[in-house]
Enzyme design. Structure first.
Site, PDB file in Angstrom:
ATOM      1  N   PHE A  90      -7.932  -1.311   5.500  1.00  0.00           N
ATOM      2  CA  PHE A  90      -6.728  -1.638   6.186  1.00  0.00           C
ATOM      3  C   PHE A  90      -7.061  -1.978   7.477  1.00  0.00           C
ATOM      4  CE2 PHE A  90      -5.161   1.828   3.422  1.00  0.00           C
ATOM      5  CZ  PHE A  90      -4.254   1.117   2.437  1.00  0.00           C
ATOM      6  N   HIS A 111       6.344  -1.978  13.279  1.00  0.00           N
ATOM      7  CA  HIS A 111       5.200  -1.389  12.526  1.00  0.00           C
ATOM      8  C   HIS A 111       5.921  -1.223  11.082  1.00  0.00           C
ATOM      9  CE1 HIS A 111       4.448  -0.349  16.871  1.00  0.00           C
ATOM     10  NE2 HIS A 111       3.018  -0.188  16.100  1.00  0.00           N
ATOM     11  N   ILE A 159      16.451  -0.810   6.988  1.00  0.00           N
ATOM     12  CA  ILE A 159      16.944   0.453   6.620  1.00  0.00           C
ATOM     13  C   ILE A 159      17.896   0.371   5.478  1.00  0.00           C
ATOM     14  CG2 ILE A 159      17.400   2.715   7.170  1.00  0.00           C
ATOM     15  CD1 ILE A 159      14.631   1.776   8.189  1.00  0.00           C
ATOM     16  N   GLU A 193       8.864  -0.166  -0.010  1.00  0.00           N
ATOM     17  CA  GLU A 193       7.889   0.879  -0.345  1.00  0.00           C
ATOM     18  C   GLU A 193       6.428   0.487  -0.450  1.00  0.00           C
ATOM     19  OE1 GLU A 193       9.034   3.714  -1.128  1.00  0.00           O
ATOM     20  OE2 GLU A 193      11.202   3.566  -1.614  1.00  0.00           O
TER      21      GLU A 193
HETATM   22  P1  TGC Z   1      -3.959   7.492   6.139  1.00  0.00           P
HETATM   23  O1  TGC Z   1      -5.135   7.755   7.081  1.00  0.00           O
HETATM   24  O2  TGC Z   1      -4.199   6.613   4.638  1.00  0.00           O
HETATM   25  O3  TGC Z   1      -2.992   8.811   6.095  1.00  0.00           O
HETATM   26  C1  TGC Z   1      -2.500   9.419   6.973  1.00  0.00           C
HETATM   27  C2  TGC Z   1      -2.229  10.873   6.423  1.00  0.00           C
HETATM   28  O4  TGC Z   1      -1.279  10.777   5.554  1.00  0.00           O
HETATM   29  C3  TGC Z   1      -1.882  11.442   4.382  1.00  0.00           C
HETATM   30  N1  TGC Z   1      -1.166  10.616   3.097  1.00  0.00           N
HETATM   31  C4  TGC Z   1      -0.664  11.170   2.186  1.00  0.00           C
HETATM   32  N2  TGC Z   1       0.203  12.353   2.125  1.00  0.00           N
HETATM   33  C5  TGC Z   1       1.118  12.700   1.175  1.00  0.00           C
HETATM   34  N3  TGC Z   1       1.309  11.707   0.242  1.00  0.00           N
HETATM   35  C6  TGC Z   1       0.631  10.617   0.305  1.00  0.00           C
HETATM   36  N4  TGC Z   1       1.207   9.321  -0.367  1.00  0.00           N
HETATM   37  C7  TGC Z   1      -0.157  10.174   1.313  1.00  0.00           C
HETATM   38  N5  TGC Z   1      -0.981   9.130   1.520  1.00  0.00           N
HETATM   39  C8  TGC Z   1      -1.692   9.498   2.718  1.00  0.00           C
HETATM   40  C9  TGC Z   1      -3.433  11.266   4.425  1.00  0.00           C
HETATM   41  O5  TGC Z   1      -4.107  12.156   3.697  1.00  0.00           O
HETATM   42  C10 TGC Z   1      -3.507  11.310   5.882  1.00  0.00           C
HETATM   43  O6  TGC Z   1      -3.287  12.805   6.018  1.00  0.00           O
HETATM   44  P2  TGC Z   1      -4.166  13.637   7.431  1.00  0.00           P
HETATM   45  O7  TGC Z   1      -4.056  14.883   7.182  1.00  0.00           O
HETATM   46  O8  TGC Z   1      -5.739  13.237   7.103  1.00  0.00           O
HETATM   47  O9  TGC Z   1      -3.808  12.857   8.508  1.00  0.00           O
HETATM   48  O10 TGC Z   1      -2.929   6.281   6.810  1.00  0.00           O
HETATM   49  P3  TGC Z   1      -2.899   5.050   7.307  1.00  0.00           P
HETATM   50  O11 TGC Z   1      -2.428   4.982   8.567  1.00  0.00           O
HETATM   51  O12 TGC Z   1      -4.220   4.599   7.256  1.00  0.00           O
HETATM   52  O13 TGC Z   1      -2.114   4.125   6.578  1.00  0.00           O
HETATM   53  C11 TGC Z   1      -2.292   3.979   5.121  1.00  0.00           C
HETATM   54  C12 TGC Z   1      -1.244   3.194   4.515  1.00  0.00           C
HETATM   55  C13 TGC Z   1      -1.446   1.788   4.867  1.00  0.00           C
HETATM   56  C14 TGC Z   1      -1.673   3.034   2.904  1.00  0.00           C
HETATM   57  C15 TGC Z   1       0.242   3.650   4.688  1.00  0.00           C
HETATM   58  O14 TGC Z   1       0.542   3.804   5.828  1.00  0.00           O
HETATM   59  C16 TGC Z   1       1.204   2.958   3.822  1.00  0.00           C
HETATM   60  O15 TGC Z   1       1.572   3.103   2.849  1.00  0.00           O
HETATM   61  N6  TGC Z   1       1.953   1.903   4.207  1.00  0.00           N
HETATM   62  C17 TGC Z   1       3.027   1.238   3.741  1.00  0.00           C
HETATM   63  C18 TGC Z   1       4.139   1.581   4.208  1.00  0.00           C
HETATM   64  C19 TGC Z   1       5.344   1.772   3.533  1.00  0.00           C
HETATM   65  O16 TGC Z   1       5.214   1.828   2.329  1.00  0.00           O
HETATM   66  N7  TGC Z   1       6.528   1.905   4.094  1.00  0.00           N
HETATM   67  C20 TGC Z   1       7.811   1.931   3.224  1.00  0.00           C
HETATM   68  C21 TGC Z   1       8.906   2.180   4.145  1.00  0.00           C
HETATM   69  S1  TGC Z   1      10.432   2.997   3.402  1.00  0.00           S
HETATM   70  C22 TGC Z   1      10.990   1.762   2.336  1.00  0.00           C
HETATM   71  O17 TGC Z   1      10.383   0.761   2.254  1.00  0.00           O
HETATM   72  C23 TGC Z   1      11.856   2.189   1.500  1.00  0.00           C
HETATM   73  S2  TGC Z   1      12.641   0.999   0.821  1.00  0.00           S
HETATM   74  C24 TGC Z   1      14.184   1.852   0.089  1.00  0.00           C
HETATM   75  C25 TGC Z   1      14.724   1.344  -1.219  1.00  0.00           C
HETATM   76  O18 TGC Z   1      14.492   1.399  -2.331  1.00  0.00           O
HETATM   77  O19 TGC Z   1      15.686   0.443  -0.664  1.00  0.00           O
HETATM   78  P1  FAD Z   2       4.172  -6.393   7.535  1.00  0.00           P
HETATM   79  O1  FAD Z   2       3.596  -5.327   7.591  1.00  0.00           O
HETATM   80  O2  FAD Z   2       4.285  -7.093   8.876  1.00  0.00           O
HETATM   81  O3  FAD Z   2       3.335  -7.228   6.373  1.00  0.00           O
HETATM   82  C1  FAD Z   2       3.563  -8.733   6.329  1.00  0.00           C
HETATM   83  C2  FAD Z   2       2.268  -9.124   5.414  1.00  0.00           C
HETATM   84  O4  FAD Z   2       0.995  -8.748   5.831  1.00  0.00           O
HETATM   85  C3  FAD Z   2       2.452  -8.527   4.156  1.00  0.00           C
HETATM   86  O5  FAD Z   2       2.320  -9.310   3.149  1.00  0.00           O
HETATM   87  C4  FAD Z   2       1.499  -7.513   4.245  1.00  0.00           C
HETATM   88  O6  FAD Z   2       0.898  -7.091   2.824  1.00  0.00           O
HETATM   89  C5  FAD Z   2       0.368  -8.081   4.865  1.00  0.00           C
HETATM   90  N1  FAD Z   2      -0.428  -6.915   5.597  1.00  0.00           N
HETATM   91  C6  FAD Z   2      -0.366  -5.843   6.493  1.00  0.00           C
HETATM   92  N2  FAD Z   2      -1.276  -5.250   6.736  1.00  0.00           N
HETATM   93  C7  FAD Z   2      -2.261  -5.791   5.679  1.00  0.00           C
HETATM   94  C8  FAD Z   2      -3.696  -5.444   5.910  1.00  0.00           C
HETATM   95  N3  FAD Z   2      -4.168  -4.102   6.458  1.00  0.00           N
HETATM   96  N4  FAD Z   2      -4.646  -6.102   5.082  1.00  0.00           N
HETATM   97  C9  FAD Z   2      -4.054  -7.195   4.580  1.00  0.00           C
HETATM   98  N5  FAD Z   2      -2.764  -7.607   4.423  1.00  0.00           N
HETATM   99  C10 FAD Z   2      -1.852  -6.716   5.308  1.00  0.00           C
HETATM  100  N6  FAD Z   2      11.939   0.506   5.404  1.00  0.00           N
HETATM  101  C11 FAD Z   2      12.412   1.715   5.538  1.00  0.00           C
HETATM  102  O7  FAD Z   2      11.479   2.589   6.513  1.00  0.00           O
HETATM  103  N7  FAD Z   2      13.326   2.220   5.134  1.00  0.00           N
HETATM  104  C12 FAD Z   2      14.007   1.638   4.254  1.00  0.00           C
HETATM  105  O8  FAD Z   2      15.287   1.843   3.698  1.00  0.00           O
HETATM  106  C13 FAD Z   2      13.659   0.236   4.040  1.00  0.00           C
HETATM  107  N8  FAD Z   2      14.559  -0.479   3.123  1.00  0.00           N
HETATM  108  C14 FAD Z   2      13.899  -1.998   2.949  1.00  0.00           C
HETATM  109  C15 FAD Z   2      14.768  -2.664   2.258  1.00  0.00           C
HETATM  110  C16 FAD Z   2      14.699  -3.977   2.269  1.00  0.00           C
HETATM  111  C17 FAD Z   2      15.426  -5.156   1.587  1.00  0.00           C
HETATM  112  C18 FAD Z   2      13.118  -4.619   2.775  1.00  0.00           C
HETATM  113  C19 FAD Z   2      12.881  -5.921   2.864  1.00  0.00           C
HETATM  114  C20 FAD Z   2      12.721  -3.819   3.706  1.00  0.00           C
HETATM  115  C21 FAD Z   2      12.862  -2.131   3.462  1.00  0.00           C
HETATM  116  N9  FAD Z   2      12.037  -1.451   4.245  1.00  0.00           N
HETATM  117  C22 FAD Z   2      12.525  -0.317   4.532  1.00  0.00           C
HETATM  118  C23 FAD Z   2      10.749  -2.036   5.103  1.00  0.00           C
HETATM  119  C24 FAD Z   2       9.678  -2.108   4.066  1.00  0.00           C
HETATM  120  O9  FAD Z   2       9.061  -1.008   3.810  1.00  0.00           O
HETATM  121  C25 FAD Z   2       8.690  -3.054   5.019  1.00  0.00           C
HETATM  122  O10 FAD Z   2       9.203  -4.327   4.722  1.00  0.00           O
HETATM  123  C26 FAD Z   2       7.457  -3.084   4.220  1.00  0.00           C
HETATM  124  O11 FAD Z   2       6.506  -1.833   4.457  1.00  0.00           O
HETATM  125  C27 FAD Z   2       6.450  -4.099   4.869  1.00  0.00           C
HETATM  126  O12 FAD Z   2       6.665  -4.162   6.296  1.00  0.00           O
HETATM  127  P2  FAD Z   2       6.836  -5.503   7.290  1.00  0.00           P
HETATM  128  O13 FAD Z   2       7.980  -6.186   6.590  1.00  0.00           O
HETATM  129  O14 FAD Z   2       6.867  -5.246   8.423  1.00  0.00           O
HETATM  130  O15 FAD Z   2       5.654  -6.413   6.974  1.00  0.00           O
END
Ligand code: TGC
Ligand code: FAD
Length: 392
Positions: free
Chosen positions: A391, A143, A170, A371
């Site tokens: 999505f 996920h 992470i 992110e």
């Molecule tokens: P969705 O139905 O859109 O939303 C679920 C609930 O969340 C609310 N919501 C927010 N609330 C606060 N701030 C926001 N930005 C919000 N966006 C949505 C929304 O209103 C809803 O609330 P409720 O009360 O109705 O339940 O959720 P979804 O499951 O359809 O997903 C939407 C999606 C795909 C946009 C979201 O899940 C997403 O952004 N996916 C990307 C995942 C991601 O960004 N992961 C990052 C992991 S951390 C990381 O990568 C750190 S890197 C660190 C580094 O810098 O090294």
């Molecule tokens: P997937 O979700 O499997 O996506 C694979 C491809 O499918 C992508 O191109 C995506 O855009 C596409 N895709 C997915 N869903 C759809 C859709 N509905 N429609 C069209 N295209 C779609 N996470 C944390 O929680 N904490 C951290 O500190 C953190 N640090 C990170 C550091 C590094 C170096 C990296 C590489 C990642 C880190 N992440 C962290 C995780 C990061 O947030 C995820 O890699 C990112 O959110 C994407 O998830 P995934 O890699 O599982 O790709």
């Protein structure tokens, strides 16, 4: 690596829009990067090691909790100062900026915003000085883009919770003292928990062989029946909105940070093009190289304006998730495109560690994905303007 001769481009005189405090904060971070990051970063990236010794300096320039109030050890600055600090740090290296982003927006922010007063007092001052380092566990092996499907879970065992599951990718996990972990309770509701290193059943194996963010430590979080004291639950907010709220803050910082990486690539390419002579004249005298350089400064300037306006909106509490997504997506793509073009300007020298460009380019591949991926941010914009989620 060569001496750092960086001169920041400011084509639209954006400095005129910054306050004295912004300039002070920005210049302190800029000097620190020049003195403490540029001379060492290539070596650490080559050996794929996080330079632990920079933690103190990051804290001193206010990179840990720039906008967290001073009473909790933060720097009490505004959002534009936060953005400028991220820009300067990423000018040095995206991996170093990652460490600061995670500590500030993904660890201090949720404790400050969703935590109890006791949790704030216990953790925030030590996180601000770097005495404690944190990480953020949302992504799981199955996920990533869809965190709402997470399977990591905790059960109420009366006097404690029992946590099971795993997080992947992470940042900072291999050395973090605490982890903000997002997990589902027995009703399937997402909550944040503070997990501390040393708790039985909690391990953080490092992820090796990355070609990107090599100076940042990345790893897993594994929870095998970890007993979590009940006072470690963040009570202020539950549901996916809680972690997504943290991501808003971190993505905003990345929108600024990417500008730093782009500025460094542009500045390096401009200097090189003016010095490198082929066919009896500097390559900067050719139209093709001028096109590359002119497009770079145009895109950097547009990205600076986007980030500055977003910073104003954030200061006023008006920035939306979709506006932040647009800036993160646009500015990271801008930076990676500039890195690729700048690499070409340097010819063969562009692939060496003598210059920072290839390191930025490889780092930005992760920034494009974490992110929220480039495509996910496009879908967030799409959903915002059409009112239709694409999505699922
Ligand atoms: P969705 O139905 O859109 O939303 C679920 C609930 O969340 C609310 N919501 C927010 N609330 C606060 N701030 C926001 N930005 C919000 N966006 C949505 C929304 O209103 C809803 O609330 P409720 O009360 O109705 O339940 O959720 P979804 O499951 O359809 O997903 C939407 C999606 C795909 C946009 C979201 O899940 C997403 O952004 N996916 C990307 C995942 C991601 O960004 N992961 C990052 C992991 S951390 C990381 O990568 C750190 S890197 C660190 C580094 O810098 O090294
Ligand atoms: P997937 O979700 O499997 O996506 C694979 C491809 O499918 C992508 O191109 C995506 O855009 C596409 N895709 C997915 N869903 C759809 C859709 N509905 N429609 C069209 N295209 C779609 N996470 C944390 O929680 N904490 C951290 O500190 C953190 N640090 C990170 C550091 C590094 C170096 C990296 C590489 C990642 C880190 N992440 C962290 C995780 C990061 O947030 C995820 O890699 C990112 O959110 C994407 O998830 P995934 O890699 O599982 O790709």
């Amino acid at each position: 690596m060569r001496p750092d001769l960086f001169e920041a481009p400011d084509y639209y005189q954006l400095d005129d829009l910054l306050s004295d405090e912004h300039l002070l904060v920005r210049d302190a971070a800029r000097q620190w990067v020049k003195r403490d990051i540029s001379p060492i970063i290539e070596e650490y990236a080559q050996k794929a090691e996080f330079p632990n010794q920079i933690i103190k300096g990051l804290a001193e320039i206010g990179a840990f909790g720039p906008y967290i109030p001073e009473e909790y050890g933060g720097a009490g600055l505004d959002q534009i100062s936060y953005g400028l600090i991220m820009q300067e740090i990423e000018r040095g290296d995206s991996g170093v900026r990652s460490t600061a982003s995670v500590q500030s927006s993904l660890v201090m922010y949720p404790i400050f915003t969703y935590g109890t007063e006791d949790q704030r007092k216990k953790y925030l001052p030590k996180l601000a000085t770097g005495e404690l380092m944190g990480c953020f566990g949302l992504t799981e092996p199955d996920h990533g883009s869809n965190p709402s499907g997470m399977v990591t879970n905790f059960k109420d065992k009366g006097d404690h919770f029992l946590l099971n599951g795993a997080k992947l990718w992470i940042s900072n996990s291999p050395f973090a003292d605490i982890a903000i972990v997002w997990a589902k309770n027995e009703e399937g509701r997402i909550h944040g928990l503070i997990v501390e290193r040393g708790m039985e059943g909690f391990s953080t194996p490092e992820t090796h062989n990355k070609w990107s963010l090599r100076a940042s430590a990345t790893g897993e979080l594994i929870f095998d029946n970890v007993k979590i004291p009940k006072e470690n639950l963040l009570p202020g907010k539950s549901g996916l909105g809680a972690p997504l709220g943290c991501l808003d803050s971190a993505r905003y910082g990345i929108a600024w940070g990417a500008i730093g990486a782009a500025m460094d690539c542009y500045d390096t390419a401009l200097r090189y093009a003016k010095e490198r002579v082929q066919f009896g004249k500097p390559i900067a005298a050719t139209q093709l190289q001028q096109k590359k350089l002119a497009e770079m400064i145009t895109e950097i300037t547009k990205a600076q304006l986007l980030a500055f306006r977003l910073g104003q909106l954030k200061n006023e509490g008006k920035a939306t998730t979709a506006q932040i997504s647009m800036a993160k997506r646009n500015n990271v793509e801008m930076a990676i495109t500039i890195a690729r073009e700048a690499r070409q300007v340097l010819g063969g020298m562009g692939i060496t560690g003598e210059y920072s460009i290839m390191r930025h380019m490889m780092n930005l591949e992760s920034v494009l994905t974490y992110e929220g991926t480039h495509d996910i941010h496009l879908l967030i914009t799409g959903a915002d303007i059409t009112g239709i989620q694409a999505f699922k």
